[in-house]
Design a protein around this motif. Structure first.
Motif, PDB file in Angstrom:
ATOM      1  N   ARG A  45       0.832  -1.194   0.000  1.00 54.52           N
ATOM      2  CA  ARG A  45       0.000   0.000   0.000  1.00 54.52           C
ATOM      3  C   ARG A  45       0.873   1.252   0.000  1.00 54.52           C
ATOM      4  O   ARG A  45       1.844   1.345   0.741  1.00 54.52           O
ATOM      5  N   ASP A  46       0.513   2.203  -0.870  1.00 59.99           N
ATOM      6  CA  ASP A  46       1.290   3.424  -1.004  1.00 59.99           C
ATOM      7  C   ASP A  46       0.333   4.526  -1.441  1.00 59.99           C
ATOM      8  O   ASP A  46      -0.154   4.543  -2.580  1.00 59.99           O
ATOM      9  N   ALA A  47       0.071   5.463  -0.548  1.00 58.81           N
ATOM     10  CA  ALA A  47      -0.874   6.537  -0.842  1.00 58.81           C
ATOM     11  C   ALA A  47      -0.415   7.399  -2.007  1.00 58.81           C
ATOM     12  O   ALA A  47      -1.232   8.039  -2.685  1.00 58.81           O
ATOM     13  N   GLY A  48       0.884   7.385  -2.289  1.00 60.05           N
ATOM     14  CA  GLY A  48       1.402   8.194  -3.377  1.00 60.05           C
ATOM     15  C   GLY A  48       1.294   7.550  -4.740  1.00 60.05           C
ATOM     16  O   GLY A  48       1.498   8.214  -5.768  1.00 60.05           O
ATOM     17  N   ALA A  49       0.968   6.260  -4.781  1.00 56.66           N
ATOM     18  CA  ALA A  49       0.836   5.560  -6.064  1.00 56.66           C
ATOM     19  C   ALA A  49      -0.512   5.874  -6.700  1.00 56.66           C
ATOM     20  O   ALA A  49      -1.488   6.181  -6.009  1.00 56.66           O
ATOM     21  N   ASP A  50      -0.575   5.775  -8.014  1.00 56.65           N
ATOM     22  CA  ASP A  50      -1.798   6.129  -8.746  1.00 56.65           C
ATOM     23  C   ASP A  50      -3.011   5.345  -8.270  1.00 56.65           C
ATOM     24  O   ASP A  50      -4.106   5.891  -8.138  1.00 56.65           O
ATOM     25  N   ASP A  51      -2.832   4.051  -8.025  1.00 54.63           N
ATOM     26  CA  ASP A  51      -3.962   3.217  -7.609  1.00 54.63           C
ATOM     27  C   ASP A  51      -3.853   2.769  -6.154  1.00 54.63           C
ATOM     28  O   ASP A  51      -4.533   1.861  -5.723  1.00 54.63           O
ATOM     29  N   GLY A  52      -2.966   3.426  -5.406  1.00 58.38           N
ATOM     30  CA  GLY A  52      -2.850   3.133  -3.987  1.00 58.38           C
ATOM     31  C   GLY A  52      -1.890   2.023  -3.626  1.00 58.38           C
ATOM     32  O   GLY A  52      -1.687   1.742  -2.442  1.00 58.38           O
ATOM     33  N   TYR A  53      -1.256   1.394  -4.620  1.00 60.39           N
ATOM     34  CA  TYR A  53      -0.302   0.317  -4.344  1.00 60.39           C
ATOM     35  C   TYR A  53       0.899   0.423  -5.275  1.00 60.39           C
ATOM     36  O   TYR A  53       0.779   0.848  -6.427  1.00 60.39           O
ATOM     37  N   ARG A  54       2.058   0.013  -4.762  1.00 62.36           N
ATOM     38  CA  ARG A  54       3.258  -0.059  -5.582  1.00 62.36           C
ATOM     39  C   ARG A  54       3.792  -1.493  -5.572  1.00 62.36           C
ATOM     40  O   ARG A  54       3.491  -2.273  -4.665  1.00 62.36           O
ATOM     41  N   ARG A  55       4.563  -1.841  -6.569  1.00 60.49           N
ATOM     42  CA  ARG A  55       5.211  -3.164  -6.620  1.00 60.49           C
ATOM     43  C   ARG A  55       6.389  -3.156  -5.648  1.00 60.49           C
ATOM     44  O   ARG A  55       7.401  -2.500  -5.900  1.00 60.49           O
ATOM     45  N   GLU A  56       6.257  -3.895  -4.567  1.00 61.38           N
ATOM     46  CA  GLU A  56       7.306  -3.918  -3.542  1.00 61.38           C
ATOM     47  C   GLU A  56       8.334  -5.006  -3.809  1.00 61.38           C
ATOM     48  O   GLU A  56       9.536  -4.805  -3.632  1.00 61.38           O
ATOM     49  N   PHE A  57       7.880  -6.184  -4.212  1.00 60.01           N
ATOM     50  CA  PHE A  57       8.772  -7.307  -4.512  1.00 60.01           C
ATOM     51  C   PHE A  57       8.356  -7.908  -5.849  1.00 60.01           C
ATOM     52  O   PHE A  57       7.183  -8.227  -6.047  1.00 60.01           O
ATOM     53  N   VAL A  58       9.315  -8.055  -6.750  1.00 55.14           N
ATOM     54  CA  VAL A  58       9.042  -8.614  -8.077  1.00 55.14           C
ATOM     55  C   VAL A  58      10.098  -9.668  -8.391  1.00 55.14           C
ATOM     56  O   VAL A  58      11.301  -9.407  -8.291  1.00 55.14           O
ATOM     57  N   GLU A  59       9.647 -10.867  -8.741  1.00 55.22           N
ATOM     58  CA  GLU A  59      10.546 -11.965  -9.097  1.00 55.22           C
ATOM     59  C   GLU A  59      10.343 -12.279 -10.581  1.00 55.22           C
ATOM     60  O   GLU A  59       9.217 -12.432 -11.042  1.00 55.22           O
ATOM     61  N   THR A  60      11.446 -12.369 -11.341  1.00 48.59           N
ATOM     62  CA  THR A  60      11.349 -12.664 -12.768  1.00 48.59           C
ATOM     63  C   THR A  60      12.288 -13.808 -13.147  1.00 48.59           C
ATOM     64  O   THR A  60      13.196 -14.160 -12.386  1.00 48.59           O
ATOM     65  N   PHE A  61      12.065 -14.357 -14.340  1.00 45.96           N
ATOM     66  CA  PHE A  61      12.962 -15.380 -14.862  1.00 45.96           C
ATOM     67  C   PHE A  61      12.921 -15.344 -16.390  1.00 45.96           C
ATOM     68  O   PHE A  61      11.991 -14.798 -16.988  1.00 45.96           O
ATOM     69  N   ASN A  62      13.949 -15.917 -16.999  1.00 45.01           N
ATOM     70  CA  ASN A  62      13.998 -16.039 -18.450  1.00 45.01           C
ATOM     71  C   ASN A  62      13.161 -17.254 -18.852  1.00 45.01           C
ATOM     72  O   ASN A  62      13.486 -18.376 -18.474  1.00 45.01           O
ATOM     73  N   PRO A  63      12.080 -17.056 -19.623  1.00 44.10           N
ATOM     74  CA  PRO A  63      11.161 -18.166 -19.911  1.00 44.10           C
ATOM     75  C   PRO A  63      11.563 -19.021 -21.103  1.00 44.10           C
ATOM     76  O   PRO A  63      10.858 -19.979 -21.441  1.00 44.10           O
ATOM     77  N   THR A  64      12.683 -18.701 -21.751  1.00 49.66           N
ATOM     78  CA  THR A  64      13.024 -19.357 -23.017  1.00 49.66           C
ATOM     79  C   THR A  64      13.096 -20.872 -22.901  1.00 49.66           C
ATOM     80  O   THR A  64      12.465 -21.607 -23.667  1.00 49.66           O
ATOM     81  N   GLU A  65      13.854 -21.360 -21.932  1.00 47.56           N
ATOM     82  CA  GLU A  65      14.071 -22.800 -21.821  1.00 47.56           C
ATOM     83  C   GLU A  65      12.776 -23.553 -21.545  1.00 47.56           C
ATOM     84  O   GLU A  65      12.467 -24.564 -22.187  1.00 47.56           O
ATOM     85  N   VAL A  66      11.996 -23.044 -20.587  1.00 47.68           N
ATOM     86  CA  VAL A  66      10.785 -23.764 -20.207  1.00 47.68           C
ATOM     87  C   VAL A  66       9.729 -23.683 -21.318  1.00 47.68           C
ATOM     88  O   VAL A  66       9.033 -24.668 -21.586  1.00 47.68           O
ATOM     89  N   LEU A  67       9.612 -22.534 -21.979  1.00 44.68           N
ATOM     90  CA  LEU A  67       8.641 -22.417 -23.064  1.00 44.68           C
ATOM     91  C   LEU A  67       8.992 -23.351 -24.220  1.00 44.68           C
ATOM     92  O   LEU A  67       8.126 -24.006 -24.807  1.00 44.68           O
ATOM     93  N   THR A  68      10.260 -23.407 -24.553  1.00 50.49           N
ATOM     94  CA  THR A  68      10.702 -24.269 -25.643  1.00 50.49           C
ATOM     95  C   THR A  68      10.447 -25.736 -25.318  1.00 50.49           C
ATOM     96  O   THR A  68       9.982 -26.510 -26.167  1.00 50.49           O
ATOM     97  N   ALA A  69      10.708 -26.109 -24.067  1.00 50.30           N
ATOM     98  CA  ALA A  69      10.489 -27.495 -23.654  1.00 50.30           C
ATOM     99  C   ALA A  69       9.008 -27.862 -23.679  1.00 50.30           C
ATOM    100  O   ALA A  69       8.619 -28.927 -24.156  1.00 50.30           O
ATOM    101  N   ILE A  70       8.158 -26.965 -23.163  1.00 51.39           N
ATOM    102  CA  ILE A  70       6.726 -27.252 -23.120  1.00 51.39           C
ATOM    103  C   ILE A  70       6.149 -27.331 -24.519  1.00 51.39           C
ATOM    104  O   ILE A  70       5.321 -28.202 -24.831  1.00 51.39           O
ATOM    105  N   ARG A  71       6.580 -26.438 -25.395  1.00 49.05           N
ATOM    106  CA  ARG A  71       6.026 -26.437 -26.749  1.00 49.05           C
ATOM    107  C   ARG A  71       6.306 -27.748 -27.470  1.00 49.05           C
ATOM    108  O   ARG A  71       5.524 -28.184 -28.313  1.00 49.05           O
TER     109      ARG A  71
END
Length: 268
Positions: free
Chosen positions: A78-104
């Motif tokens: 929650r962040d009163a200064g953000a446009d919709d009242g919330y900001r992204r506090e923690f974001v986890e990402t990964f490179n999807p190339t390997e898993v997408l290629t395997a699933i396809r």
């Protein structure tokens, strides 16, 4: 309310709070608001993107400190200064190339979507309803490989659920966490990231005891969350949940059609 009396109450959305037609019963909404007004930290823990989660938060009238989205890959604060009242506090990402290629290679007719860290989806084929939100773009499969993902979603309209589960089992996915949704639907998150890991971080930040956590869900992507809550607190599966979801819980609530969340929260 004394800090030691507060509960962290994490609610799944689809199939737990929300009916297939997109509605929440008045009874469930009223109980959720009542318990939040008592001073407990009532939040949402969903596979939905942040944008797709916000209308539900608004409908319930909730303003929790943290909200878990994208199966734990994104945690809002929650962040009163953000446009919709919330900001992204923690974001986890990964490179999807390997898993997408395997699933396809296993699911040639699958439909694929990648959510990036802003909640924007790139997808290859039609997804049901508004399941990937309104911020999206149809692209060739190869375009999906160019963007870091917080979440990869795969559906296979040509498979029944049992067949889909068998295909996923044969894939032997590695270095990513995955959870089968309520239909022939596969959610893939960064390795070791799920609703439970995000909620444990939230619990620790808020100083709430492990014995005072309550999590409620109905889908296979809720299994880690329910096991986590059941360890010291209350992990509650909806009565209509698959058997493996119930097995991860230490309590069973009434079904969605019976306003199970409302009946559960009446105890607070």
């Amino acid at each position: 309310m004394d800090a030691t009396d507060r509960w962290l109450i994490a609610l799944d959305i689809d199939g737990t709070l929300l009916h297939a037609d997109g509605t929440i019963s008045d009874d469930v909404a009223a109980e959720v608001r009542r318990v939040a007004c008592l001073g407990h930290e009532v939040t949402l823990a969903t596979g939905r993107s942040a944008a797709h989660m916000r209308p539900v938060l608004s409908e319930l009238g909730l303003k929790p400190e943290y909200v878990v989205c994208s199966n734990g890959a994104i945690t809002l604060r929650r962040d009163a200064g953000a446009d919709d009242g919330y900001r992204r506090e923690f974001v986890e990402t990964f490179n999807p190339t390997e898993v997408l290629t395997a699933i396809r290679s296993h699911l040639v007719g699958g439909h694929y979507a990648v959510e990036d860290d802003t909640g924007f989806y790139r997808y290859t084929d039609v997804f049901p309803g508004n399941s990937i939100g309104s911020r999206n773009e149809k692209v060739p499969f190869e375009e999906l490989l160019k963007h870091l993902a917080t979440r990869v979603v795969v559906i296979s309209p040509d498979h029944h659920m049992e067949d889909f589960l068998a295909v996923v089992e044969r894939m032997g996915l590695h270095r990513v966490s995955y959870a089968i949704g309520w239909t022939a639907w596969l959610d893939i998150a960064p390795d070791g990231v799920n609703k439970a890991t995000a909620l444990e971080r939230v619990r620790d930040l808020m100083g709430i005891s492990r014995t005072r956590v309550l999590a409620v869900g109905d889908g296979r992507n809720d299994i880690d969350m329910l096991k986590w809550a059941s360890g010291w607190g209350r992990g509650v599966a909806m009565a209509h949940a698959p058997a493996e979801v119930m097995a991860a819980s230490n309590e069973i609530a009434a079904s969605l059609d019976e306003d199970g969340v409302a009946r559960l929260l009446e105890g607070f």
